[in-house]
Write an enzyme that holds these catalytic residues in place. Structure first.
Site, short mmCIF file in Angstrom:
data_model
loop_
_atom_site.label_atom_id
_atom_site.label_comp_id
_atom_site.label_asym_id
_atom_site.label_seq_id
_atom_site.Cartn_x
_atom_site.Cartn_y
_atom_site.Cartn_z
N LYS A 254 0.83 -1.20 0.00
CA LYS A 254 0.00 0.00 0.00
C LYS A 254 0.87 1.26 0.00
O LYS A 254 1.93 1.30 0.64
CB LYS A 254 -0.92 0.02 1.23
N GLN A 314 -1.29 -12.23 10.83
CA GLN A 314 -1.63 -12.11 9.42
C GLN A 314 -0.32 -11.97 8.66
O GLN A 314 0.72 -11.69 9.26
CB GLN A 314 -2.52 -10.89 9.20
N ASP A 349 -2.86 -6.32 0.70
CA ASP A 349 -1.48 -6.64 1.09
C ASP A 349 -1.42 -7.60 2.27
O ASP A 349 -0.33 -7.87 2.79
CB ASP A 349 -0.71 -5.37 1.42
N ASP A 384 -3.88 -7.71 17.67
CA ASP A 384 -4.64 -7.10 16.59
C ASP A 384 -5.80 -8.00 16.17
O ASP A 384 -5.59 -9.18 15.83
CB ASP A 384 -3.70 -6.84 15.41
N ASN A 385 -7.01 -7.46 16.22
CA ASN A 385 -8.20 -8.17 15.72
C ASN A 385 -8.32 -9.61 16.22
O ASN A 385 -8.48 -10.55 15.42
CB ASN A 385 -8.21 -8.18 14.19
N GLU A 413 -7.54 -6.08 21.08
CA GLU A 413 -8.02 -5.00 20.22
C GLU A 413 -9.21 -5.53 19.43
O GLU A 413 -9.12 -5.82 18.24
CB GLU A 413 -6.90 -4.51 19.29
N LYS A 523 0.34 4.51 9.27
CA LYS A 523 0.41 3.10 8.85
C LYS A 523 1.06 2.97 7.47
O LYS A 523 1.59 1.89 7.14
CB LYS A 523 -0.99 2.49 8.79
#
Length: 664
Positions: A254, A314, A349, A384-385, A413, A523
């Protein structure tokens, strides 16, 4: 059931399947419904059982809902480990006699009989094994008074119902038909699991430079990022949290503002983890080496900071796992690997893990990765998530890490549905992000503060963040510096754990059009900041003072001690936190009243209607009478306050009162 019913014991999750939570030094509320047939009085005792299986502490429970038979006591565990608790219900002979005697003697009914029965009850109470001699004396004195027929009956009864007698039997109750509940689990963590201040940073931005010759940015390093640590510590933060520091992929990288066309030199999102240089167990070469990371951790520790690391399960398409374990990902019917999506958001990505094909392999590898970072000094993980991964995976992983490293903390999170957030907390996450970020009005905040400080607080420990690198809410976009100050006060006092994202001190409030996210988001690009400019804006000074106040007041480091108070203005929010002397680390009561102007644009004034008993203060004759010294910890000014003080707050001068309640 037993002779005395003891029902609805709490806090209990799924019949004790998962333990309730506490930390060392926390006043833990234990509750139960206790009653019996007929009209005799009942009592209840809460008992805290230590990790060794021995009874450690007990307290007589208080009826908190007269007529509903609901009892509560608060007990404080003093070491980490696997504790438990139970509630004992019992018949209260003294309570029954004192109630009946007060009525009958006053009415002249069965006077001598009632006084004689009091002799029997108090003699039993005084002669029990284990009652200290000092506690026996008020009881034996009362027995002699009851037997003294030369005195009037009402005087004899008054001696038996005196404060010393009641205090003795409060501390050493006479208990009949003692009936224990089942024993329920309580896991006790170190204090940072409940109360702490977190500071988030992207290490690559600290010390980043622009090369005028190549017109490209050069990444900062772990070494340059370490230069920022003393300033973070000086603001009073306890934890420095690093977004992922791993190698970043180049496939579908990105560009700025999440564009699909990166320019030369764009660093990519650190959440697109993995490249030929390595994956989750590696460090991006531009940041440095493991030796550099160890030096960063050492500098943090020397500054009084712990280090937390983002755990984002991820991968970029270039992650070694993609070629070594393609079964760990979802393959679509056209043979391509599915990238992450949360429509309308797309993350081309990033490949999410698929736990269905080889869960054992993924479990083992993730546990290995976590151990790598623990071995290098990481003591907390911001996950994360987590709601996008299987719950049974987290239940296993968190238990396995805790078995070997009980000091390591995990922050969830999970901005998701309540059932998932609650279950993640119950299966082992120490802390959780919350909906605080989107609660803005007085009514919303009153309801939410009460919710997170209530029974939910036995399992889900809230972490309040005004912003994150993903979220810039509309309130902060439009409210300017005053809004940033207001949300900082609310976060720092509304929950024992709070955090800020780097740049909060600079009031970074410009959104990317159409989304609740900063423009030029860190980010997707390097973002060095002018920290000298932050000093002139005042927010960093406020953050420092808030953390100082939190450290000075143990009431602000508790969760389940909050009371909301009414105000006359719809933009004035008031709540308090009170800690009894018996539960305070210094043996003194501590009370803080927070009054906040929620309007970042205008001065607001009005009356605050304080529940004085919730503050540990005795009410005065009339609401306007001053009954305590109200010392504002933000301004240093002391006021004389009663039950209905008037307040006026200009958000551009001082958006809140943080009142330390001082009584004679």
């Amino acid at each position: 059931m037993g002779r005395i019913p003891v029902l609805a014991v709490g806090p209990v999750a799924e019949g004790g399947r998962w333990p309730a939570k506490a930390v060392v030094g926390e006043a833990v509320p234990l509750r139960a419904t206790v009653f019996r047939e007929g009209h005799d009085a009942v009592g209840a005792t809460a008992v805290l059982v230590g990790p060794d299986g021995a009874d450690r502490a007990s307290a007589r429970m208080v009826d908190i809902a007269p007529g509903l038979d609901r009892f509560e006591a608060r007990l404080v565990p003093d070491e980490p480990g696997d504790w438990s608790f139970r509630v004992e219900g019992w018949s209260d002979p003294f309570g029954t006699w004192s109630h009946d005697a007060a009525i009958k003697v006053a009415a002249g009914i069965d006077v001598e009989l009632m006084l004689a029965e009091g002799v029997v009850v108090l003699t039993r109470a005084a002669n029990r094994p284990g009652v200290p001699p000092a506690a026996r004396k008020p009881l034996t004195d009362a027995v002699r008074a009851l037997q003294d027929t030369t005195r009037p009956p009402d005087a004899r009864l008054a001696a038996a119902l005196s404060d010393p007698v009641r205090a003795t039997l409060e501390a050493h109750p006479l208990r009949d038909f003692v009936t224990p509940s089942a024993t329920y689990p309580l896991v006790v963590h170190r204090p940072l699991a409940l109360a702490g201040a977190w500071y988030e940073m992207f290490p690559r931005s600290e010390g980043a430079t622009f090369d005028k010759a190549t017109h490209q940015w050069r990444s900062g390093t772990l070494a340059t990022a370490a230069h920022r640590l003393p300033a973070i510590a000086a603001m009073g933060f306890d934890v420095v949290y690093l977004t992922p520091i791993h190698p970043i992929g180049t496939t579908f990288r990105k560009g700025r503002n999440n564009s699909l066309t990166p320019a030369p030199g764009d660093p990519g999102s650190p959440y697109a983890i993995g490249s030929p240089e390595g994956g989750h167990d590696a460090i991006h070469p531009e940041l440095g080496t493991f030796a550099d990371f160890r030096a960063f951790v050492a500098t943090a520790h020397a500054s009084g900071l712990e280090v937390a690391l983002d755990l984002a399960l991820q991968c970029s398409p270039d992650h070694p796992w993609v070629t070594e374990h393609p079964e760990w990902f979802t393959t679509r019917v056209d043979g391509s690997i599915a990238y992450a999506e949360n429509p309308p958001k797309k993350y081309q990505d990033i490949y999410p893990l698929n736990f269905d094909n080889d869960p054992e392999g993924i479990y083992t590898e993730v546990r290995r990765v976590i151990q790598v970072w623990i071995d290098h000094g990481v003591t907390a993980f911001r996950v994360d998530n987590p709601h996008t991964k299987p719950l049974d995976f987290w239940e296993w992983l968190l238990a396995d890490v805790r078995k070997d490293h009980p000091e390591v903390l995990f922050l969830s999170e999970a901005f998701t549905r309540p059932a998932m957030m609650q279950t993640l907390a119950r299966i082992g996450f120490h802390q959780s992000y919350t909906y605080f970020t989107w609660r803005n009005t007085k009514e919303e905040l009153e309801e939410y503060l009460t919710e997170v400080a209530g029974e939910d607080g036995s399992f889900l420990r809230p972490s309040f963040w005004p912003t994150t690198h993903d979220i810039l809410p509309p309130y902060l976009q439009a409210g300017g510096t005053a809004a940033f100050a207001i949300r900082a006060v609310l976060a720092a006092t509304g929950a024992p754990t709070w955090g800020v994202y780097s740049g909060y001190e600079l009031v970074e409030n410009v959104p990317r059009p159409g989304v609740e996210e900063q423009i030029d988001n860190e980010k997707y690009e390097l973002k060095p900041r002018d920290w000298v400019r932050a000093d002139s804006m005042g927010v960093s000074t406020l953050l420092t003072r808030l953390n100082e106040i939190r450290r000075a007041h143990p009431a602000l480091r508790q969760l389940r001690n909050l009371t909301v108070h009414r105000t006359s203005d719809d933009s004035l929010l008031c709540f308090s936190r009170h800690l009894e002397a018996e539960h305070s680390p210094d043996g003194r009561p501590d009370t803080v009243v927070v009054v906040v102007n929620l309007d970042p644009h205008a001065t607001r004034d009005g009356v605050v209607y304080l529940d004085l008993r919730a503050l540990g203060v005795a009410p005065a004759g009339t609401p306007g009478d001053a009954v305590f010294a109200a010392h504002d910890e933000l301004s240093g000014v002391t006021y004389a306050w009663g039950a209905e003080p008037y307040v006026r707050l200009d958000p551009h001068v001082q958006c809140a009162h943080l009142i330390h309640v001082r009584t004679p």
